[in-house]
Motif scaffolding. Sequence first.
Motif, PDB file in Angstrom:
ATOM      1  N   VAL A   7    -113.682  60.452  54.191  1.00 21.84           N
ATOM      2  CA  VAL A   7    -115.019  60.831  53.731  1.00 21.84           C
ATOM      3  C   VAL A   7    -115.835  59.556  53.546  1.00 21.84           C
ATOM      4  N   LEU A   8    -117.019  59.555  54.117  1.00 20.89           N
ATOM      5  CA  LEU A   8    -117.952  58.429  53.964  1.00 20.89           C
ATOM      6  C   LEU A   8    -119.010  58.798  52.931  1.00 20.89           C
ATOM      7  N   GLY A   9    -119.663  57.811  52.361  1.00 18.36           N
ATOM      8  CA  GLY A   9    -120.713  58.039  51.368  1.00 18.36           C
ATOM      9  C   GLY A   9    -122.052  58.349  52.001  1.00 18.36           C
ATOM     10  N   LEU A  10    -122.098  59.421  52.773  1.00 17.14           N
ATOM     11  CA  LEU A  10    -123.325  59.805  53.472  1.00 17.14           C
ATOM     12  C   LEU A  10    -124.086  60.885  52.717  1.00 17.14           C
ATOM     13  N   ILE A  11    -125.383  60.927  52.930  1.00 20.32           N
ATOM     14  CA  ILE A  11    -126.210  62.035  52.441  1.00 20.32           C
ATOM     15  C   ILE A  11    -126.022  63.160  53.452  1.00 20.32           C
ATOM     16  N   PRO A  12    -125.471  64.303  53.037  1.00 20.70           N
ATOM     17  CA  PRO A  12    -125.178  65.375  53.989  1.00 20.70           C
ATOM     18  C   PRO A  12    -126.386  65.831  54.820  1.00 20.70           C
ATOM     19  N   GLU A  13    -127.550  65.885  54.206  1.00 21.17           N
ATOM     20  CA  GLU A  13    -128.739  66.382  54.911  1.00 21.17           C
ATOM     21  C   GLU A  13    -129.225  65.443  56.008  1.00 21.17           C
ATOM     22  N   THR A  14    -128.983  64.146  55.843  1.00 27.11           N
ATOM     23  CA  THR A  14    -129.515  63.185  56.815  1.00 27.11           C
ATOM     24  C   THR A  14    -128.435  62.496  57.644  1.00 27.11           C
ATOM     25  N   GLY A  15    -127.180  62.519  57.147  1.00 24.68           N
ATOM     26  CA  GLY A  15    -126.114  61.808  57.850  1.00 24.68           C
ATOM     27  C   GLY A  15    -126.251  60.304  57.763  1.00 24.68           C
ATOM     28  N   LYS A  16    -127.033  59.844  56.774  1.00 21.95           N
ATOM     29  CA  LYS A  16    -127.241  58.401  56.577  1.00 21.95           C
ATOM     30  C   LYS A  16    -126.756  58.001  55.185  1.00 21.95           C
ATOM     31  N   PHE A  17    -126.505  56.707  55.024  1.00 28.70           N
ATOM     32  CA  PHE A  17    -126.111  56.182  53.724  1.00 28.70           C
ATOM     33  C   PHE A  17    -127.323  56.084  52.809  1.00 28.70           C
ATOM     34  N   VAL A  18    -127.109  56.286  51.505  1.00 26.28           N
ATOM     35  CA  VAL A  18    -128.184  56.101  50.528  1.00 26.28           C
ATOM     36  C   VAL A  18    -128.626  54.653  50.611  1.00 26.28           C
ATOM     37  N   LEU A  19    -127.700  53.747  50.409  1.00 26.99           N
ATOM     38  CA  LEU A  19    -127.915  52.308  50.520  1.00 26.99           C
ATOM     39  C   LEU A  19    -126.653  51.702  51.118  1.00 26.99           C
ATOM     40  N   ASP A  20    -126.692  50.433  51.431  1.00 23.65           N
ATOM     41  CA  ASP A  20    -125.553  49.789  52.060  1.00 23.65           C
ATOM     42  C   ASP A  20    -124.508  49.281  51.083  1.00 23.65           C
ATOM     43  N   SER A  21    -124.773  49.313  49.787  1.00 19.44           N
ATOM     44  CA  SER A  21    -123.819  48.734  48.840  1.00 19.44           C
ATOM     45  C   SER A  21    -122.584  49.625  48.688  1.00 19.44           C
ATOM     46  N   LEU A  29    -118.790  60.040  46.287  1.00 22.65           N
ATOM     47  CA  LEU A  29    -117.521  60.767  46.277  1.00 22.65           C
ATOM     48  C   LEU A  29    -117.760  62.253  46.067  1.00 22.65           C
ATOM     49  N   ASN A  30    -118.951  62.597  45.604  1.00 26.10           N
ATOM     50  CA  ASN A  30    -119.250  64.020  45.429  1.00 26.10           C
ATOM     51  C   ASN A  30    -119.148  64.763  46.759  1.00 26.10           C
ATOM     52  N   ASN A  31    -119.283  64.054  47.897  1.00 24.37           N
ATOM     53  CA  ASN A  31    -119.060  64.695  49.198  1.00 24.37           C
ATOM     54  C   ASN A  31    -117.628  65.222  49.274  1.00 24.37           C
ATOM     55  N   MET A  32    -116.669  64.427  48.807  1.00 25.53           N
ATOM     56  CA  MET A  32    -115.275  64.861  48.782  1.00 25.53           C
ATOM     57  C   MET A  32    -115.127  66.057  47.844  1.00 25.53           C
ATOM     58  N   GLY A  33    -115.801  66.007  46.720  1.00 23.14           N
ATOM     59  CA  GLY A  33    -115.741  67.110  45.771  1.00 23.14           C
ATOM     60  C   GLY A  33    -116.220  68.421  46.372  1.00 23.14           C
ATOM     61  N   GLU A  34    -117.265  68.367  47.180  1.00 24.31           N
ATOM     62  CA  GLU A  34    -117.780  69.576  47.827  1.00 24.31           C
ATOM     63  C   GLU A  34    -116.789  70.131  48.841  1.00 24.31           C
ATOM     64  N   ILE A  35    -116.114  69.246  49.564  1.00 26.00           N
ATOM     65  CA  ILE A  35    -115.088  69.686  50.523  1.00 26.00           C
ATOM     66  C   ILE A  35    -113.935  70.342  49.767  1.00 26.00           C
ATOM     67  N   LEU A  36    -113.492  69.689  48.692  1.00 25.65           N
ATOM     68  CA  LEU A  36    -112.408  70.240  47.887  1.00 25.65           C
ATOM     69  C   LEU A  36    -112.788  71.625  47.348  1.00 25.65           C
ATOM     70  N   LYS A  37    -113.994  71.721  46.810  1.00 25.98           N
ATOM     71  CA  LYS A  37    -114.474  72.986  46.230  1.00 25.98           C
ATOM     72  C   LYS A  37    -114.498  74.099  47.280  1.00 25.98           C
ATOM     73  N   ALA A  38    -114.990  73.773  48.473  1.00 28.93           N
ATOM     74  CA  ALA A  38    -115.068  74.767  49.549  1.00 28.93           C
ATOM     75  C   ALA A  38    -113.685  75.275  49.963  1.00 28.93           C
ATOM     76  N   CYS A  39    -112.663  74.478  49.684  1.00 29.00           N
ATOM     77  CA  CYS A  39    -111.295  74.838  50.054  1.00 29.00           C
ATOM     78  C   CYS A  39    -110.484  75.358  48.870  1.00 29.00           C
ATOM     79  N   GLY A  40    -111.140  75.616  47.743  1.00 34.74           N
ATOM     80  CA  GLY A  40    -110.464  76.153  46.580  1.00 34.74           C
ATOM     81  C   GLY A  40    -109.707  75.120  45.772  1.00 34.74           C
ATOM     82  N   ALA A  41    -110.161  73.882  45.811  1.00 34.63           N
ATOM     83  CA  ALA A  41    -109.510  72.797  45.064  1.00 34.63           C
ATOM     84  C   ALA A  41    -110.574  72.037  44.277  1.00 34.63           C
ATOM     85  N   SER A  42    -110.151  70.987  43.584  1.00 30.86           N
ATOM     86  CA  SER A  42    -111.076  70.154  42.819  1.00 30.86           C
ATOM     87  C   SER A  42    -110.483  68.753  42.705  1.00 30.86           C
ATOM     88  N   TYR A  43    -111.227  67.856  42.072  1.00 27.91           N
ATOM     89  CA  TYR A  43    -110.710  66.496  41.864  1.00 27.91           C
ATOM     90  C   TYR A  43    -109.395  66.513  41.095  1.00 27.91           C
TER      91      TYR A  43
END
Length: 100
Positions: A7-21, A29-43
């Motif tokens: 999982v990369l730190g991308l903005i899902p709507e744009t497919g771009k990074f917020v910033l380069d840092s 990491l909330n992107n990972m959280g959304e994937i986990l949630k969609a699959c019935g899991a969590s952090y």
Amino acid sequence: MLFVSGVLGLIPETGKFVLDSVEDQTEHLNNMGEILKACGASYSSVVKTTIMLADLKDFKKVIEIYANYFPSPIPSRSTYQVAALPMDARIEIECIATRQ
């Protein structure tokens, strides 16, 4: 078991990074959280992560942010510096979780 590939730190709507840092990319990491949630899991169901960094000197910064996402006990992790990441990312994280 649930295996979430890198999982990369991308903005899902744009497919771009917020910033380069690495800090800003790690905060997504909330992107990972959304994937986990969609699959019935969590952090809290993550048992192992692998963190790939463009620069291992960023490890301390990443772990400080990482700890905010995972409840105690924090899952085991492996961390590596890699030659390159997709889209010149600073960080990529994958995980293994159990379904709740």
